[in-house]
Design a protein around this motif. Sequence first.
Motif, PDB file in Angstrom:
ATOM      1  N   UNK A  44       3.789  -3.978  15.702  1.00  0.00           N
ATOM      2  CA  UNK A  44       3.384  -4.044  14.358  1.00  0.00           C
ATOM      3  C   UNK A  44       2.605  -2.499  14.045  1.00  0.00           C
ATOM      4  N   UNK A  45       3.641  -1.705  13.445  1.00  0.00           N
ATOM      5  CA  UNK A  45       3.206  -0.218  13.152  1.00  0.00           C
ATOM      6  C   UNK A  45       2.615  -0.156  11.879  1.00  0.00           C
ATOM      7  N   UNK A  99       9.934  -3.984  16.747  1.00  0.00           N
ATOM      8  CA  UNK A  99       9.013  -3.256  15.881  1.00  0.00           C
ATOM      9  C   UNK A  99       9.322  -3.599  14.411  1.00  0.00           C
ATOM     10  N   UNK A 100       7.931  -3.566  13.885  1.00  0.00           N
ATOM     11  CA  UNK A 100       7.875  -4.059  12.326  1.00  0.00           C
ATOM     12  C   UNK A 100       6.983  -2.856  11.734  1.00  0.00           C
ATOM     13  N   UNK A 101       7.641  -2.291  10.726  1.00  0.00           N
ATOM     14  CA  UNK A 101       6.862  -1.234  10.068  1.00  0.00           C
ATOM     15  C   UNK A 101       7.512  -1.134   8.469  1.00  0.00           C
ATOM     16  N   UNK A 102       6.823  -0.290   7.854  1.00  0.00           N
ATOM     17  CA  UNK A 102       7.013  -0.518   6.588  1.00  0.00           C
ATOM     18  C   UNK A 102       8.007   0.954   6.439  1.00  0.00           C
ATOM     19  N   UNK A 103       8.434   1.003   5.148  1.00  0.00           N
ATOM     20  CA  UNK A 103       9.115   2.317   4.865  1.00  0.00           C
ATOM     21  C   UNK A 103       9.485   2.295   3.153  1.00  0.00           C
ATOM     22  N   UNK A 104       9.930   3.654   2.949  1.00  0.00           N
ATOM     23  CA  UNK A 104      10.328   3.827   1.604  1.00  0.00           C
ATOM     24  C   UNK A 104      11.824   3.709   1.370  1.00  0.00           C
ATOM     25  N   UNK A 121      12.334   4.472  13.755  1.00  0.00           N
ATOM     26  CA  UNK A 121      11.675   5.814  13.901  1.00  0.00           C
ATOM     27  C   UNK A 121      10.520   5.700  13.022  1.00  0.00           C
ATOM     28  N   UNK A 122       9.444   5.558  13.602  1.00  0.00           N
ATOM     29  CA  UNK A 122       8.188   5.326  12.615  1.00  0.00           C
ATOM     30  C   UNK A 122       8.062   6.640  11.898  1.00  0.00           C
ATOM     31  N   UNK A 123       7.387   6.754  10.744  1.00  0.00           N
ATOM     32  CA  UNK A 123       6.916   7.786   9.877  1.00  0.00           C
ATOM     33  C   UNK A 123       7.896   8.716   9.488  1.00  0.00           C
ATOM     34  N   UNK A 139      12.319  -2.871   8.899  1.00  0.00           N
ATOM     35  CA  UNK A 139      11.578  -1.803   8.292  1.00  0.00           C
ATOM     36  C   UNK A 139      11.537  -2.624   6.958  1.00  0.00           C
ATOM     37  N   UNK A 140      10.248  -2.851   6.365  1.00  0.00           N
ATOM     38  CA  UNK A 140      10.048  -3.446   5.040  1.00  0.00           C
ATOM     39  C   UNK A 140      10.055  -2.405   4.092  1.00  0.00           C
ATOM     40  N   UNK A 141      11.004  -2.428   3.119  1.00  0.00           N
ATOM     41  CA  UNK A 141      11.079  -1.206   1.994  1.00  0.00           C
ATOM     42  C   UNK A 141       9.975  -1.715   0.975  1.00  0.00           C
ATOM     43  N   UNK A 142       8.799  -1.088   1.116  1.00  0.00           N
ATOM     44  CA  UNK A 142       7.609  -1.520   0.114  1.00  0.00           C
ATOM     45  C   UNK A 142       7.700  -0.457  -1.050  1.00  0.00           C
ATOM     46  N   UNK A 143       8.298   0.463  -1.136  1.00  0.00           N
ATOM     47  CA  UNK A 143       8.292   1.513  -2.347  1.00  0.00           C
ATOM     48  C   UNK A 143       9.682   2.443  -2.399  1.00  0.00           C
TER      49      UNK A 143
END
Length: 179
Positions: A44-45, A99-104, A121-123, A139-143
């Motif tokens: 969980x990144x 892998x779980x991360x937020x993305x735009x 690919x984080x960040x 990758x959760x699209x948060x914004x």
Amino acid sequence: MKLKGGGLHNDSAFSQRKLTGKELPLFMHSIRQKHPLDHVTFLCIGTDRSTGDSLGPIVGTRLEELGFPSVVGSLQHPCDADNLVFRMSAIPKDHVILAIDACLGVPASVGSYIVSGKPLIPAQSVGGGLPEAGHYSIAGVVNVNGPKPYWTLGMTSLYRVMQMADEIVRAVEEGFQRQ
């Protein structure tokens, strides 16, 4: 940590695609059918210092609270740009990493999830230069992606991030139902 082969599966169940929160349990169930829970690590990144980038740590915290056996990254102990490589190196070699991360992303994708049977690919949206992470990814699209990604992540709605974290945790619970 470079993952050999880029992913574990090439079948359509694991091709990169956009899902809603209601569709996430099926993706989790597909992973569960191929791998026992005790050989899956939830990576969980993110960080607790930016609202938009806290999706991963919130999910990690909730999974730990529910008793999932192998979770890396939480609000208390984030897995972020400073320690990602070190934290990944501590994951047992026989584990499959989700892998779980937020993305735009684009406006039409906000609130949805980009899932894949391949690493993420984080960040990437902030030009991070971090290594690939995971055998499977969410990758959760948060914004919306724009000219100021750090500002956008910092100003992302906490309510949206919490809702998305809830959807991911529910999907993990449903998809990895313990027997």
